[in-house]
Design an enzyme around this catalytic site. Structure first.
Site, mmCIF file in Angstrom:
data_model
loop_
_atom_site.group_PDB
_atom_site.id
_atom_site.type_symbol
_atom_site.label_atom_id
_atom_site.label_comp_id
_atom_site.label_asym_id
_atom_site.label_seq_id
_atom_site.Cartn_x
_atom_site.Cartn_y
_atom_site.Cartn_z
ATOM 1 N N CYS A 1 -4.887 1.987 98.059
ATOM 2 C CA CYS A 1 -5.431 3.230 98.472
ATOM 3 C C CYS A 1 -6.953 2.936 99.276
ATOM 4 C CB CYS A 1 -5.986 4.150 97.346
ATOM 5 S SG CYS A 1 -4.334 4.249 96.319
ATOM 6 N N ARG B 193 -4.776 2.237 104.598
ATOM 7 C CA ARG B 193 -4.184 1.684 103.331
ATOM 8 C C ARG B 193 -3.370 2.418 102.524
ATOM 9 N NH1 ARG B 193 -8.046 -2.457 102.345
ATOM 10 N NH2 ARG B 193 -7.555 -2.097 100.155
ATOM 11 N N TRP C 102 -2.079 6.069 98.063
ATOM 12 C CA TRP C 102 -0.820 5.428 98.251
ATOM 13 C C TRP C 102 -0.324 5.807 96.761
ATOM 14 C CZ3 TRP C 102 2.607 1.662 96.215
ATOM 15 C CH2 TRP C 102 3.488 1.689 96.670
ATOM 16 N N ASN D 108 -8.388 2.688 92.856
ATOM 17 C CA ASN D 108 -7.254 2.025 93.893
ATOM 18 C C ASN D 108 -6.728 0.851 92.820
ATOM 19 O OD1 ASN D 108 -5.593 0.581 95.679
ATOM 20 N ND2 ASN D 108 -7.265 -0.606 96.289
ATOM 21 N N GLY D 109 -5.434 0.971 92.694
ATOM 22 C CA GLY D 109 -4.917 -0.367 91.880
ATOM 23 C C GLY D 109 -3.936 0.416 90.789
ATOM 24 N N GLU E 74 11.734 -11.548 110.758
ATOM 25 C CA GLU E 74 10.541 -10.701 111.323
ATOM 26 C C GLU E 74 11.125 -9.734 112.089
ATOM 27 O OE1 GLU E 74 7.835 -10.266 110.192
ATOM 28 O OE2 GLU E 74 6.747 -9.147 111.843
ATOM 29 N N LYS F 152 10.400 -5.593 111.190
ATOM 30 C CA LYS F 152 9.819 -4.481 112.140
ATOM 31 C C LYS F 152 10.704 -3.433 112.217
ATOM 32 C CE LYS F 152 5.886 -6.171 112.514
ATOM 33 N NZ LYS F 152 6.104 -6.700 111.193
ATOM 34 N N GLU G 28 10.915 -1.208 109.150
ATOM 35 C CA GLU G 28 9.385 -0.732 108.596
ATOM 36 C C GLU G 28 9.367 0.492 109.678
ATOM 37 O OE1 GLU G 28 6.060 -2.866 107.858
ATOM 38 O OE2 GLU G 28 6.728 -4.472 109.337
ATOM 39 N N HIS H 30 29.846 -17.746 107.338
ATOM 40 C CA HIS H 30 30.010 -17.841 105.994
ATOM 41 C C HIS H 30 30.172 -16.473 105.392
ATOM 42 C CE1 HIS H 30 29.748 -22.268 106.548
ATOM 43 N NE2 HIS H 30 28.653 -21.965 106.993
ATOM 44 N N LYS I 213 -1.003 -0.486 104.211
ATOM 45 C CA LYS I 213 -1.322 -1.669 105.170
ATOM 46 C C LYS I 213 -1.541 -2.900 104.072
ATOM 47 C CE LYS I 213 -2.456 -4.335 108.584
ATOM 48 N NZ LYS I 213 -1.536 -4.752 109.392
HETATM 49 C C1 AGP Z 1 4.410 -6.374 107.651
HETATM 50 O O1 AGP Z 1 4.583 -5.431 109.015
HETATM 51 C C2 AGP Z 1 4.346 -5.569 106.570
HETATM 52 N N1 AGP Z 1 3.290 -4.347 106.724
HETATM 53 C C3 AGP Z 1 4.204 -6.343 105.210
HETATM 54 O O2 AGP Z 1 5.392 -7.032 105.108
HETATM 55 C C4 AGP Z 1 2.789 -7.232 105.099
HETATM 56 O O3 AGP Z 1 2.964 -8.231 106.109
HETATM 57 C C5 AGP Z 1 3.033 -7.845 103.792
HETATM 58 O O4 AGP Z 1 2.669 -6.717 102.904
HETATM 59 C C6 AGP Z 1 1.728 -8.860 103.502
HETATM 60 O O5 AGP Z 1 0.594 -8.393 103.625
HETATM 61 P P1 AGP Z 1 -0.598 -9.281 103.892
HETATM 62 O O6 AGP Z 1 -0.495 -10.209 104.986
HETATM 63 O O7 AGP Z 1 -1.922 -8.285 104.102
HETATM 64 O O8 AGP Z 1 -0.883 -10.083 102.514
#
Ligand code: AGP
Length: 617
Positions: A2, A27, A76, A102-103, A486, A490, A493, A509, A612
């Site tokens: 958060c 966040r 969040w 937060n947490g 990667e 992308k 997400e 395979h 984030k």
């Molecule tokens: C990547 O686009 C995502 N938002 C997510 O996988 C992110 O890379 C992952 O949560 C790690 O975050 P960090 O690099 O802040 O540790």
């Protein structure tokens, strides 16, 4: 994950709080809320489910009292769905205290049961763990008459990871915070002081920041900042200057933060290399604390999550090749639960843009507790993971606001490569001229990446044709394989499309059964140059799937004519050797995912269900 902001000063706290929450919204954006103490000492709160703008609109329709003391929160959701009742702040049982969090408080159910036994009249208005903490602090305040003291009594009973901020109507001009395994940083102003989940909360007001250590409590007033440990023993945080200004965290006319941040990728690499390549050699004085240990290590374990983990997977190919040290790459959340073998000759190398990812933080703490040496690669000054590590190599990509990580990825790989070349130099596994040559390739990347980004419009058009796509596969081999993973992440997400990355050699395979007429498949094609090039094998893989109807979208080196007969689309990239080409191949996949999401009308910067920085396990 958060966003949290606190303020005490001479300005109207509402503007400071909303501005801070705007910068922290990446966040978490399930709900937002604020609490303010007005000059008469009355406590006012407002909270709304949904994005911050909903709260702002509500406050414009129905203004809230102004005041010089306040806290704000953007959520969040963890415990309890994203609705008004579960939004923060939460109040103590007498309504005089407001608290944000937060947490995750792991023992909240037990604490709730105890509260109901000791105070049967307690009424809970939400499903959250946070409300339990608010009621506990409120009760303790009635006993102690001091907010910091009340915090001390409560935080000692909490299990889990938490950042808590609270204010009390009987203590106007005071905000108290506490942190355990969750981010909180102090902003030091003139006649005003701030608290935030990260410096974005207050960087428009001050660039002077102070770290808060693990298990510490901070009390801010307009003219003072006091830090103690959970037992009340005074502590002193390290003060530092935030290296970027508020404008760096603005969209600056771009359609999205993500588009801006992709455009900053060349600069992210260049700034990460700046000052660290001197006379054809690597210069990393931040590794001094590890100098002796690095001479002894016989194994490297790279830890990360998501995109960060993929940068580590790419780095593995380079570091192993250059240093001849075995490198394992592990997902942080898997690592510490598999009873890994660790000792002083193991270097645990964590990578994290935010430096707050709980899975990675807990894995690093586990590694430290089990005798490994630790190094972190991080993009956020003063973050928790670097503070838990023996040393840190900061990337200098600047603030990354979009939830989808882009410029951080290329900056992380650049930092990994610097580290690998430093290690190769100290261990003599590469000659000085070999290192100089590889550094030249590394330093050529920003200009090459600029060239790749010039294809943005063509890739946007391609994405526009594919908005009805329901599944996309991504293939890569060797250093191209992490890029395939990667690219798939992308697309998942951002465009909410099922996507999967495969090692190209693995397709036959089993996964090749997925191939049917028209199935789009991106293929990261390695350079055909070099005697051990895997180019012929990847071309064979392309032929295998094309024969079964796949639609091939190849990312290939400019001038690679051999791919043309088999690809429906070719996205050319500049010539680069095997370990450097992936840093050019990733950008088209990032752009494609972003533009496809945009074409579908989705929120590119704040995709659904995400945040984030994932600061819960
Ligand atoms: C990547 O686009 C995502 N938002 C997510 O996988 C992110 O890379 C992952 O949560 C790690 O975050 P960090 O690099 O802040 O540790």
């Amino acid at each position: 994950m958060c966003g949290i902001v606190g303020y005490v000063g001479s300005s109207n706290s509402l503007g400071v709080l909303l501005g801070g929450l705007r910068r922290l919204e990446y966040r978490g954006y399930d709900s937002a809320g604020i609490a303010i103490i007005d000059p008469a000492g009355a406590l006012h709160t407002r909270k709304r489910a949904g994005k911050l703008q909903i709260l702002i609109d509500d406050l414009e329709t129905t203004p809230i009292a102004s005041g010089l003391t306040g806290i704000g929160h953007t959520r969040w959701a963890t415990h309890g769905g994203p609705n008004d009742e579960n939004a923060h702040p939460h109040l103590g049982d007498d309504g005089k205290l407001a608290l944000i969090h937060n947490g995750i408080i792991e023992n909240f159910a037990e604490l709730k049961r105890e509260l109901l036994e000791s105070h049967p009249d307690t009424v809970f208005t939400s499903e959250t763990d946070t409300e339990v903490a608010a009621i506990l602090v409120g009760l303790e305040y009635r006993r102690t008459g001091d907010l910091a003291e009340a915090f001390r009594h409560v935080v000692a009973r909490l299990h889990g990871a938490f950042t808590l901020l609270a204010l009390h109507k009987d203590e106007p001009g005071v905000v108290v915070g506490a942190r355990r395994n969750s981010p909180l940083v102090i902003g030091l102003g003139n006649g005003e002081n701030f608290l935030g989940s990260d410096v974005a909360a207050f960087v428009e007001h001050t660039r002077r920041a102070m770290e808060i250590g693990q298990d510490q409590i901070v009390t801010i007033r307009a003219d003072s900042v006091t830090v103690t440990d959970f037992d009340g023993v005074p502590a002193h945080g390290k003060e530092y200057e935030v290296l970027w200004d508020a404008s760096a965290a603005e969209k600056g006319g771009w359609s999205s933060f993500m588009a801006k941040e992709i455009s900053e990728e060349p600069d992210a690499i260049a700034k990460t290399l700046l000052g660290r390549v001197v006379d054809g050699a690597v210069h990393l004085e931040e590794l001094e604390p590890l100098a002796d240990a690095l001479a002894e290590i016989d194994r490297i374990v790279i830890l990360g999550c998501g995109t960060a983990a993929y940068s580590g997977m790419l780095a593995k190919y380079a570091i192993e090749k250059w240093t001849r040290i075995p490198v394992d790459v592990e997902l942080s959340h898997e690592f510490r639960y598999r009873d890994p073998i660790l000792n002083a000759r193991t270097l645990v190398l964590s990578v994290s843009q935010s430096g707050e990812t709980m899975d990675t933080l807990m894995a690093v703490k586990y590694a430290v507790a089990n005798g490994a040496r630790t190094l972190s690669i991080c993009n956020t000054q003063g973050a928790t993971i670097p503070r838990e590590s023996d040393a840190v190599i900061y990337t200098h990509a600047g603030p990354e606001v979009a939830v989808a990580s882009t410029k951080a990825f290329v900056a992380q790989v650049a930092a990994f490569y610097l580290f690998g070349l430093h290690l190769a130099a100290t261990r003599g596994t590469l000659s000085a001229s070999e290192i100089t040559g590889l550094l030249d390739e590394l330093q050529a990347l920003p200009a090459q990446l600029e060239e790749v980004l010039e294809q943005h419009d063509a890739i946007k058009q391609l994405a526009g044709w594919m908005t009805d796509t329901r599944a996309v596969l991504f293939l890569g081999r060797h250093a191209g394989y992490p890029v395939a993973l990667e690219g798939a992440l992308k697309l998942k997400e951002l465009a909410y499309i099922h996507a999967e990355g495969f090692a190209a050699g693995e397709l036959k395979h089993g996964p090749i059964a997925l191939i049917e007429a028209g199935q789009p498949v991106f293929v990261v094609v390695p350079s055909p140059r070099g005697e051990n090039s895997l180019h012929p094998k990847v071309i064979s893989n392309i032929q295998e799937i094309r024969a079964r109807g796949a639609r091939i979208l190849a990312i290939a080196e400019k001038g690679d004519a051999s791919v043309l007969p088999y690809a429906d689309v070719v996205i050319p990239i500049p010539l680069a050797s095997t370990l450097f080409e992936p840093l050019l191949a990733v950008a088209p996949l990032q752009i494609f995912a972003m533009e496809l999401a945009a074409a579908k009308g989705l929120d590119v910067d704040q995709p659904r269900n995400l945040a984030k920085s994932v600061t819960v396990e």
